[in-house]
Structures are given as C-alpha cells and as structure tokens.
Design a protein around this motif. Structure first.
Motif, PDB file in Angstrom:
ATOM      1  N   THR A  95     -74.428  30.265  24.988  1.00 55.00           N
ATOM      2  CA  THR A  95     -75.765  30.845  25.168  1.00 55.00           C
ATOM      3  C   THR A  95     -76.162  30.870  26.643  1.00 55.00           C
ATOM      4  O   THR A  95     -77.339  31.070  26.963  1.00 55.00           O
ATOM      5  N   GLU A 138     -84.082  31.675  28.241  1.00 53.23           N
ATOM      6  CA  GLU A 138     -85.183  32.580  27.936  1.00 53.23           C
ATOM      7  C   GLU A 138     -86.408  32.338  28.807  1.00 53.23           C
ATOM      8  O   GLU A 138     -87.117  33.277  29.162  1.00 53.23           O
ATOM      9  N   GLY A 171     -90.745  32.951  21.259  1.00 53.36           N
ATOM     10  CA  GLY A 171     -89.817  33.966  21.734  1.00 53.36           C
ATOM     11  C   GLY A 171     -88.522  33.988  20.948  1.00 53.36           C
ATOM     12  O   GLY A 171     -88.449  33.515  19.803  1.00 53.36           O
ATOM     13  N   ARG A 172     -87.478  34.528  21.553  1.00 57.98           N
ATOM     14  CA  ARG A 172     -86.203  34.677  20.849  1.00 57.98           C
ATOM     15  C   ARG A 172     -85.590  33.329  20.492  1.00 57.98           C
ATOM     16  O   ARG A 172     -84.892  33.209  19.476  1.00 57.98           O
ATOM     17  N   GLU A 185     -86.478  32.431  17.047  1.00 57.53           N
ATOM     18  CA  GLU A 185     -85.683  33.142  16.048  1.00 57.53           C
ATOM     19  C   GLU A 185     -84.320  32.480  15.892  1.00 57.53           C
ATOM     20  O   GLU A 185     -83.795  32.341  14.776  1.00 57.53           O
ATOM     21  N   VAL A 186     -83.747  32.035  17.006  1.00 56.98           N
ATOM     22  CA  VAL A 186     -82.428  31.403  16.961  1.00 56.98           C
ATOM     23  C   VAL A 186     -82.495  30.059  16.250  1.00 56.98           C
ATOM     24  O   VAL A 186     -81.546  29.669  15.565  1.00 56.98           O
ATOM     25  N   ALA A 229     -80.458  39.621  16.558  1.00 58.99           N
ATOM     26  CA  ALA A 229     -80.924  38.777  17.666  1.00 58.99           C
ATOM     27  C   ALA A 229     -80.027  38.925  18.879  1.00 58.99           C
ATOM     28  O   ALA A 229     -80.507  38.974  20.023  1.00 58.99           O
ATOM     29  N   ASN A 230     -78.737  39.015  18.648  1.00 57.66           N
ATOM     30  CA  ASN A 230     -77.794  39.128  19.750  1.00 57.66           C
ATOM     31  C   ASN A 230     -77.976  40.422  20.529  1.00 57.66           C
ATOM     32  O   ASN A 230     -77.710  40.483  21.730  1.00 57.66           O
ATOM     33  N   ASN A 282     -80.899  41.903  20.890  1.00 57.40           N
ATOM     34  CA  ASN A 282     -82.306  41.974  21.312  1.00 57.40           C
ATOM     35  C   ASN A 282     -83.118  42.964  20.476  1.00 57.40           C
ATOM     36  O   ASN A 282     -84.036  43.607  20.978  1.00 57.40           O
ATOM     37  N   CYS A 318     -86.301  41.039  14.987  1.00 62.77           N
ATOM     38  CA  CYS A 318     -85.568  40.352  13.915  1.00 62.77           C
ATOM     39  C   CYS A 318     -86.361  39.215  13.280  1.00 62.77           C
ATOM     40  O   CYS A 318     -85.788  38.383  12.571  1.00 62.77           O
ATOM     41  N   SER A 319     -87.664  39.163  13.522  1.00 61.30           N
ATOM     42  CA  SER A 319     -88.441  38.051  12.983  1.00 61.30           C
ATOM     43  C   SER A 319     -88.399  38.020  11.463  1.00 61.30           C
ATOM     44  O   SER A 319     -88.302  36.943  10.857  1.00 61.30           O
ATOM     45  N   THR A 356     -84.703  36.973  10.427  1.00 60.19           N
ATOM     46  CA  THR A 356     -84.395  35.556  10.658  1.00 60.19           C
ATOM     47  C   THR A 356     -85.152  34.670   9.672  1.00 60.19           C
ATOM     48  O   THR A 356     -84.618  33.658   9.215  1.00 60.19           O
TER      49      THR A 356
END
Length: 399
Positions: A68, A114, A254-255, A258-259, A324-325, A327, A330-331, A334
């Motif tokens: 990452t 991020e 943020g992202r 999601e991760v 997600a990967n 961008n 995707c909320s 996920t």
C-alpha cells in the motif's frame, strides 16, 4: 454501435481471472504459511494471546509490507487487491499474523499514504514498507462505538505541542504498535464533525497507559485499553501536519475507511475457507453407517451450501477491492462485502462444526478457533447493522 468493441469492453469488465502478480503473491504467502505457521503454532498463539514477532519479521523480509506504499517511498505501489489476497491467505491459518499485517500495511500504510503530510510520508512510509512500523487504531472509547464523531478524548494545542487526555478502547495490538492513531476532540463538542483531529501518538509516550482487554476471538494480538493522561506530542504529529488541525473527520472518512471494511472481509473469507476445507476433508475421511459421511445427503447439502456462500464471498470482496484499487466510488460495495463476508464466515464456521460434530468443539482441532474468530467479525470494524444503514443511506432509501 461497434458490437465488436462493445463485446470486448464487456469481456474485460467480466474477466474474473486474477492478475498474475497476485497469483504469485498468493503462492509465496502459502509457502510461507506452510513453512513458518504450522497448525500447532497457530493454536499456541491463540491460547497464549501471543504475537509471533519473529514470524512477522520473516514475512516482512519477503517485501510483503509495501503493497500500500508508493514506490517513491520504498513500497511496491498501492495495490489494494493484492493486499486483500495476502490477508486472506494468512487468515486461513492465523489472525495472530493477519492482524499485525493489517496494522502495518493498512492502518499505517493506507492512512499515511492517503492523509499524511509530505514530511510524514518521507519519514514514516519507508519504515512501513520495510515492516518496521505498525499503527493501532485509537478510535472507539468506553462511551463511543459507532458514533465516532462524539469522541470524548480531548486534544489541546499548547504552543508547539498537543496535550491529550482521555481513554480509548478496543485498541487491537496497541502494545506492539509504534503509534496509536488517536481520534480526539480538538474544539467545542457542539460542532460535532468539525472539531476533530487525528494525532499520531507514540505508544511509549509519557502519560500513556496500556492495559489488556479480554475478548472471545481474534487472539494472538491482544486488544487493549489505552489511557492518555496529559500526553504531550509535537504539533507535527497531527496527521497531515498542523494545518490539518480540526480536519480529522474528513481524513477518517476516506478511502482508508473503505479498505478497513475490505481487510476484515478478507479475514472473514480466509477463516471461512479454512473451516470449509477442514470440514470437507473430515467428511471424506469419517466413516459412519458403513460409508464416508460425505455420502450422506444432509452432509452433502450442508457442504454444498457452505461452498456456494464462500464463492459468493470471494466475488463480493474482490469486486469491491477492484473498485477501491481503481479509485472508483465503492462505499456501498465495501459495506456489502463487510456485511456479507463477515456474517458468512460465522455461518460457514458453524456449518463446518456441525459437519464434524463433537470433534469440532475440541481445542485439539482448529474449527472452534475459526468459529470464535468469525463470531467477532460482524461486530468489529463497523457492525453489520452499521453496514446496512450505510447501504440504505448511500442508495437513498426513502429519500
């Protein structure tokens, strides 16, 4: 319309073949697990709540911690899809290594990548990529669970320092972390989402006390209470730098958030696969009424249902990871993956124990551990009900 190009685009969109580099990472991780993480050790880590530091260091030496982190900071480039594959493979054997891996690659790597300032990235991300840095989350509190914007821990600026006071709960791995990723109230409570800041607090800071907090599953990395009493850190430790004071909520949502849902989904998939594999093998070997129990319809139906659910879990996880990967928004996906995979892991683990019967309850086998770990997953990292709310809200149900 160019039907040929249209078909080509559809073919690309529907291609479920895993990328070659991910397959190679899977194979490498599986070999590592087989050599350094035998079942007997996984049971020992669970029973003793032991973090296998020497195994973690050996895994880090393979270069797996940089998935990452951008190449300019010493990583392999941000690859969320590949990261989930590695988590899945480790979780098949033991969350005692899967959780510390997440603490390094996701908690540290994703959040720094991020939201950190350039100076923070240059200082910290090379350590993440080398496996020399782990974060623990200091988000929840004794009175604060899902509603994180109501945190009671305070952060006050005094010159070039931040002074923190409060209590954090459910801080998995705080005792092995280098930093606590601390969400704090940095202004009036009335402005709920505006006056929040995220501060990187060294785990050995003066005034910080870490105490154990027992729990059902996900052992091997202890969960902790963290008390902060006049803990002082430089203002440079504000995530993103001093200019991000009072802007923590935007960084939290943020992202990286999601991760977090995806990493727990990957753990769930790994646990479900392991439980199913053990039950499947047992059913083919255990003989009752003159034949292997795999020939009895009730067992066959149960295992067929479990395998179908695991396959669906896989598709949901990696579709969301792909979004997600790349961008993409995707909320919803996920949250769906977190809901379906974590509930599914608990269901599949219980089905597996029912197939195996009394032996599945024995701590000489792994199934009871899989079930304990899986039962935790619909609760942690945003409960199933929270995911349902998020799905309904994002899809504007009733709006």
């Amino acid at each position: 319309m160019d039907m040929e190009s249209g078909n080509g685009a559809m073919s690309d969109a529907m291609n479920f073949d895993e990328p070659e580099h991910v397959r190679m990472l899977r194979d490498q991780t599986r070999r590592f697990v087989a050599e350094h993480m035998p079942r007997a050790k996984a049971r020992e880590w669970d029973r003793g709540n032991i973090f296998p530091r020497e195994v973690f260091d050996k895994f880090a030496a393979l270069g797996m911690m940089g998935l990452t982190t951008e190449e300019r900071y010493g990583g392999a480039g941000v690859d969320i899809y590949a990261t989930m594959a590695v988590i899945e493979e480790i979780a098949k054997r033991s969350v005692a290594l899967a959780c510390p891996y997440i603490m390094a690659v996701c908690y540290a790597g994703m959040n720094l990548g991020e939201s950190a300032s350039e100076e923070q990235k240059e200082t910290l991300l090379p350590k993440v990529a080398a496996g020399k840095l782990m974060f623990a989350y200091g988000l929840s509190e004794p009175n604060v669970g899902g509603d994180l914007a109501t945190v009671e821990t305070t952060a006050a600026r005094e010159g070039d320092e931040i002074v923190l006071n409060g209590a954090k709960r459910w801080c998995t791995g705080a005792h092995i972390a280098d930093y606590i990723f601390c969400l704090a109230r940095s202004g009036p409570r009335e402005e709920k989402y505006k006056n929040l800041s995220i501060v990187l607090v060294p785990a050995d800071a003066a005034g910080l006390t870490i105490t154990p907090l027992g729990h059902l599953g996900i052992r091997g990395v202890e969960t902790k209470d963290v008390i902060l009493e006049n803990v002082r850190v430089p203002a440079a430790n504000i995530l993103g730098g001093p200019e991000k004071w009072n802007k923590g909520w935007g960084q939290l949502a943020g992202r990286a958030l999601e991760v977090e849902k995806l990493e727990l989904s990957a753990c769930a998939l790994g646990l479900a696969e392991a439980a199913l594999a053990d039950a499947w093998t047992y059913a083919e070997e255990r003989v009752q009424f003159g034949k292997p129990i795999a020939h009895h319809q009730a067992i066959r139906h149960s295992l067929a249902e479990a395998r179908t659910k695991v396959q669906a879990m896989r598709h949901m996880l990696y579709h969301a990871a792909w979004l997600a990967n790349n961008n993409r928004p995707c909320s919803v996906e996920t949250s769906m993956a977190k809901l379906f995979c974590c509930e599914g892991a608990a269901e599949v683990s219980e089905q597996a124990i029912r197939v195996v019967g009394a032996y599945g309850l024995s701590d000489d086998m792994d199934l009871e551990r899989y079930l304990r770990d899986a039962k935790s997953l619909p609760i942690v990292g945003g409960s199933s009900n929270m995911q349902k709310n998020n799905i309904a809200n994002r899809l504007k149900l009733g709006a």
